[in-house]
Design a protein around this motif. Structure first.
Motif, PDB file in Angstrom:
ATOM      1  N   THR A  62     111.930 -75.941 101.108  1.00 50.07           N
ATOM      2  CA  THR A  62     111.789 -74.481 101.154  1.00 50.07           C
ATOM      3  C   THR A  62     112.908 -73.825 101.945  1.00 50.07           C
ATOM      4  O   THR A  62     113.452 -72.793 101.540  1.00 50.07           O
ATOM      5  CB  THR A  62     110.435 -74.097 101.780  1.00 50.07           C
ATOM      6  OG1 THR A  62     109.397 -74.770 101.080  1.00 50.07           O
ATOM      7  CG2 THR A  62     110.213 -72.611 101.730  1.00 50.07           C
ATOM      8  N   MET A  77      99.646 -68.975  92.752  1.00 50.12           N
ATOM      9  CA  MET A  77     100.128 -67.909  91.895  1.00 50.12           C
ATOM     10  C   MET A  77      98.943 -67.191  91.254  1.00 50.12           C
ATOM     11  O   MET A  77      97.995 -67.819  90.785  1.00 50.12           O
ATOM     12  CB  MET A  77     101.034 -68.485  90.815  1.00 50.12           C
ATOM     13  CG  MET A  77     101.684 -67.442  89.924  1.00 50.12           C
ATOM     14  SD  MET A  77     102.669 -68.191  88.625  1.00 50.12           S
ATOM     15  CE  MET A  77     101.370 -68.831  87.562  1.00 50.12           C
ATOM     16  N   SER A  81      99.058 -63.308  96.617  1.00 49.30           N
ATOM     17  CA  SER A  81     100.382 -63.372  95.992  1.00 49.30           C
ATOM     18  C   SER A  81     100.643 -62.121  95.154  1.00 49.30           C
ATOM     19  O   SER A  81     101.753 -61.581  95.153  1.00 49.30           O
ATOM     20  CB  SER A  81     100.485 -64.626  95.119  1.00 49.30           C
ATOM     21  OG  SER A  81      99.542 -64.585  94.055  1.00 49.30           O
ATOM     22  N   ALA A  97     111.594 -64.942  91.551  1.00 51.12           N
ATOM     23  CA  ALA A  97     110.693 -65.865  92.251  1.00 51.12           C
ATOM     24  C   ALA A  97     111.068 -67.309  91.942  1.00 51.12           C
ATOM     25  O   ALA A  97     111.353 -67.646  90.781  1.00 51.12           O
ATOM     26  CB  ALA A  97     109.248 -65.596  91.854  1.00 51.12           C
ATOM     27  N   HIS A 105     109.937 -71.564  93.150  1.00 46.18           N
ATOM     28  CA  HIS A 105     109.100 -72.480  93.926  1.00 46.18           C
ATOM     29  C   HIS A 105     109.961 -73.626  94.435  1.00 46.18           C
ATOM     30  O   HIS A 105     111.072 -73.862  93.946  1.00 46.18           O
ATOM     31  CB  HIS A 105     107.927 -72.997  93.085  1.00 46.18           C
ATOM     32  CG  HIS A 105     108.334 -73.841  91.914  1.00 46.18           C
ATOM     33  ND1 HIS A 105     108.719 -75.165  92.035  1.00 46.18           N
ATOM     34  CD2 HIS A 105     108.412 -73.568  90.581  1.00 46.18           C
ATOM     35  CE1 HIS A 105     109.010 -75.659  90.854  1.00 46.18           C
ATOM     36  NE2 HIS A 105     108.836 -74.713  89.946  1.00 46.18           N
ATOM     37  N   LEU A 163     100.741 -74.100  88.724  1.00 42.61           N
ATOM     38  CA  LEU A 163     101.173 -72.953  89.518  1.00 42.61           C
ATOM     39  C   LEU A 163      99.988 -72.061  89.890  1.00 42.61           C
ATOM     40  O   LEU A 163      99.962 -71.462  90.963  1.00 42.61           O
ATOM     41  CB  LEU A 163     102.204 -72.140  88.741  1.00 42.61           C
ATOM     42  CG  LEU A 163     103.570 -72.818  88.517  1.00 42.61           C
ATOM     43  CD1 LEU A 163     104.430 -71.985  87.589  1.00 42.61           C
ATOM     44  CD2 LEU A 163     104.291 -73.049  89.839  1.00 42.61           C
ATOM     45  N   TRP A 170     106.633 -70.595  97.860  1.00 38.96           N
ATOM     46  CA  TRP A 170     107.437 -69.684  97.053  1.00 38.96           C
ATOM     47  C   TRP A 170     108.495 -69.017  97.925  1.00 38.96           C
ATOM     48  O   TRP A 170     108.277 -68.797  99.115  1.00 38.96           O
ATOM     49  CB  TRP A 170     106.571 -68.583  96.435  1.00 38.96           C
ATOM     50  CG  TRP A 170     105.512 -69.060  95.516  1.00 38.96           C
ATOM     51  CD1 TRP A 170     104.238 -69.453  95.843  1.00 38.96           C
ATOM     52  CD2 TRP A 170     105.625 -69.211  94.099  1.00 38.96           C
ATOM     53  NE1 TRP A 170     103.552 -69.833  94.726  1.00 38.96           N
ATOM     54  CE2 TRP A 170     104.374 -69.693  93.628  1.00 38.96           C
ATOM     55  CE3 TRP A 170     106.636 -68.985  93.170  1.00 38.96           C
ATOM     56  CZ2 TRP A 170     104.133 -69.945  92.295  1.00 38.96           C
ATOM     57  CZ3 TRP A 170     106.392 -69.229  91.835  1.00 38.96           C
ATOM     58  CH2 TRP A 170     105.159 -69.702  91.405  1.00 38.96           C
ATOM     59  N   HIS A 179     113.724 -74.030  89.128  1.00 39.15           N
ATOM     60  CA  HIS A 179     112.598 -73.675  89.995  1.00 39.15           C
ATOM     61  C   HIS A 179     112.130 -72.242  89.801  1.00 39.15           C
ATOM     62  O   HIS A 179     111.171 -71.818  90.458  1.00 39.15           O
ATOM     63  CB  HIS A 179     112.984 -73.875  91.469  1.00 39.15           C
ATOM     64  CG  HIS A 179     113.419 -75.258  91.808  1.00 39.15           C
ATOM     65  ND1 HIS A 179     112.530 -76.291  91.975  1.00 39.15           N
ATOM     66  CD2 HIS A 179     114.650 -75.795  91.981  1.00 39.15           C
ATOM     67  CE1 HIS A 179     113.184 -77.407  92.273  1.00 39.15           C
ATOM     68  NE2 HIS A 179     114.479 -77.132  92.267  1.00 39.15           N
ATOM     69  N   GLU A 180     112.787 -71.489  88.925  1.00 38.17           N
ATOM     70  CA  GLU A 180     112.425 -70.083  88.778  1.00 38.17           C
ATOM     71  C   GLU A 180     111.173 -69.920  87.927  1.00 38.17           C
ATOM     72  O   GLU A 180     110.937 -70.660  86.972  1.00 38.17           O
ATOM     73  CB  GLU A 180     113.570 -69.287  88.162  1.00 38.17           C
ATOM     74  CG  GLU A 180     113.291 -67.787  88.123  1.00 38.17           C
ATOM     75  CD  GLU A 180     114.504 -66.968  87.769  1.00 38.17           C
ATOM     76  OE1 GLU A 180     114.437 -65.723  87.947  1.00 38.17           O
ATOM     77  OE2 GLU A 180     115.525 -67.533  87.335  1.00 38.17           O
ATOM     78  N   ILE A 200     103.494 -63.954  87.975  1.00 37.49           N
ATOM     79  CA  ILE A 200     102.818 -63.889  89.269  1.00 37.49           C
ATOM     80  C   ILE A 200     102.055 -62.573  89.397  1.00 37.49           C
ATOM     81  O   ILE A 200     100.931 -62.525  89.902  1.00 37.49           O
ATOM     82  CB  ILE A 200     103.830 -64.032  90.415  1.00 37.49           C
ATOM     83  CG1 ILE A 200     104.634 -65.320  90.265  1.00 37.49           C
ATOM     84  CG2 ILE A 200     103.126 -64.009  91.766  1.00 37.49           C
ATOM     85  CD1 ILE A 200     105.743 -65.475  91.261  1.00 37.49           C
TER      86      ILE A 200
END
Length: 509
Positions: A228, A376, A381, A397, A399, A410, A417, A454-455, A461
């Motif tokens: 992260t 999500m 969120s 966004a 992850h 998700l 995130w 990762h998008e 969301i």
């Protein structure tokens, strides 16, 4: 009744102890033990003080005037008054005889005296099974592969602890009895992990030379155990056509200092705002955080600091700080907002009013990276992304999972995130990473080079944007149900933390 009342008062005020410099240096466990021992001693001896207070003390009568000093008329009046008083005393009902026998009552409380010699034993053997705070020296668990380097009381997080999951012993390696995870140094706040790095034989570097970092005691440190924080560094990859070389970064919520250290190593002027001094001390001592430049470290609440900074930019002459009067305050090109801890978020720094203050202190093309952990589509969120979108205009966004995640995962799993937002009119685009972006880190290379994978679509969301009720999901100072929504998420986060590390690591603090 006094013992429970005293106990409640002590435990209620315990979180304020570390605010007093002298008390901050005392062993909390020893202090509680001695206060408790004093209370029990006082309770045992109290009946003896009561017996002594009940003893009859003769009252000294005033000396009457000598008869020779009275006139004849006055003597007559005195005799008459004495006769009346004698009659009144004679007519009083007889007083009950005092059957109180101090000696027998004292004998009945003799057992209390016999308990007094046991109190030192109670203090010695009745201590709670927690480590002293502050920890005078590192503690190694007798049975578990655990070493605690530091444990201090915090008025914000309860306890700030730096621990290590020790590398396996040669015997364990030889017999194949190696348990995961191992060779980790972690930073703990309450019942959550703020970050961690690899140690021991898991310290790697892409060029094979010296370790990535070395702490104050000379211990080699490796990559972050979480991707992260490297994902947050992707703010450096955002295209900023108006800015040739971004120069200023703001870190709100320090953690172990992974992102802040990276910005400093990239020669970006970095300002740190962290509410808990214990977190900063841990990051600087045990996680190799470089010392910020003078005037770039603020150990206070971010909401107040950002609002004050905005006012200083509006009217520098009104500031009481002479430095801000003489020097122009720079706008920030990068902002990393990472304030997730204990399964929850401080709601007052996620409102539309806070984001408006923050926008006023960042450059026109500046980018904000906001960390959030949760499911999500949850109310939390959805509220955060709806508020961010309303405040900044455009967001993307990502992850941090190293493996591809399905839409079902998700929505049902607890995921880290990072939301990237900007109030610029230019599209929010990321450039391909370069070799110098990796800082010789394997993890940083993997995270940044696979960023598109990762998008997640922002609308996924937010849910159905046509039916989103902004009055419910846009967080404001007057309407902020974020903390209440996170109660279920916080419990789920605690369950996950128990899976990350065995119980003994959470029960030793």
């Amino acid at each position: 009744m006094s013992l429970p009342v005293c106990g409640m008062a002590l435990t209620s005020l315990r979180e304020l102890w570390s605010a007093v410099p002298y008390i901050h240096t005392l062993d909390e466990t020893l202090t509680l033990s001695w206060i408790g021992g004093f209370a029990i001693t006082l309770w045992l001896l109290m009946p003896f003080f009561t017996l002594q207070g009940n003893a009859t003390v003769p009252t000294e009568q005033p000396t009457p005037n000598p008869p020779e000093s009275l006139t004849k008329k006055e003597r007559k009046q005195r005799l008459k008054a004495d006769a009346v008083a004698k009659t009144a005393v004679t007519n009083e009902p007889p007083k009950p005889k005092d059957t109180h026998k101090p000696t027998e009552s004292a004998k009945s409380h003799a057992w209390r005296v016999m308990i007094l010699p046991i109190i030192p034993l109670l203090i010695t053997f009745g201590k709670p099974p927690t480590l002293p705070k502050p920890l005078p020296e590192p503690f190694t668990h007798p049975t578990a592969p655990l070493r605690v380097l530091s444990s201090v009381r915090s008025i914000y997080s309860g306890v700030i602890l730096v621990g290590e999951v020790l590398p396996p012993t040669p015997e364990a390696i030889e017999t194949g009895n190696v348990r995961e995870p191992h060779s980790i140094r972690y930073l703990r706040a309450g019942h959550s992990l703020l970050g961690g790095v690899w140690i021991g034989n898991r310290v790697y570097r892409r060029d094979g030379q010296r370790p990535l970092a070395v702490d104050r005691d000379g211990t080699p440190l490796g990559d972050s155990i979480y991707g992260t924080f490297n994902l947050q560094e992707a703010v450096r990859l955002v295209d900023m056509p108006e800015v040739s070389t971004p120069k200023n970064a703001l870190i709100i919520g320090l953690g172990a200092g992974i992102s802040a250290s990276a910005f400093m190593h990239h020669n970006v002027s970095t300002t740190i705002v962290e509410i808990d001094p214990a977190v900063y001390e841990a990051a600087e001592h045990f996680f190799a955080l470089p010392k910020p430049q003078e005037g770039h470290l603020f150990l206070e609440d971010a909401r107040e600091w950002v609002h004050r900074r905005r006012n200083q930019l509006k009217n520098p002459e009104a500031s009481s700080d002479t430095a801000t009067k003489s020097d122009s305050l720079p706008l920030f090109d990068y902002v990393v907002h990472d304030c997730f801890s204990g399964g929850g978020l401080p709601g007052h720094i996620f409102t539309i009013q806070f984001w408006e203050d923050l926008k006023a202190i960042i450059s026109p093309s500046g980018v904000v990276a906001v960390n959030f952990a949760g499911k999500m589509g949850s109310s939390s969120s959805r509220a955060i992304v709806t508020t961010l979108k309303k405040a900044f205009g455009q967001c993307r966004a990502f992850h941090d999972s190293m493996e591809p995640l399905t839409e079902e995962q998700l929505r049902t799993e607890f995921v880290n995130w990072v939301f990237f937002c900007t109030h610029s009119s230019k599209p929010l685009r990321f450039r391909p990473p370069k070799e110098e972006d990796y800082l010789t880190s394997y993890l940083r290379e993997r995270v940044l080079s696979t960023l598109p994978e990762h998008e997640v679509a922002f609308d996924m969301i937010m849910g159905d944007t046509n039916v989103v009720d902004e009055s419910k999901y846009v967080l404001t100072d007057s309407n902020n149900p974020l903390i209440g929504w996170q109660q279920v998420d916080a419990l789920h986060h605690w369950v996950l933390m128990r899976q990350v590390l065995p119980d003994v690591f959470w029960e030793t603090y």
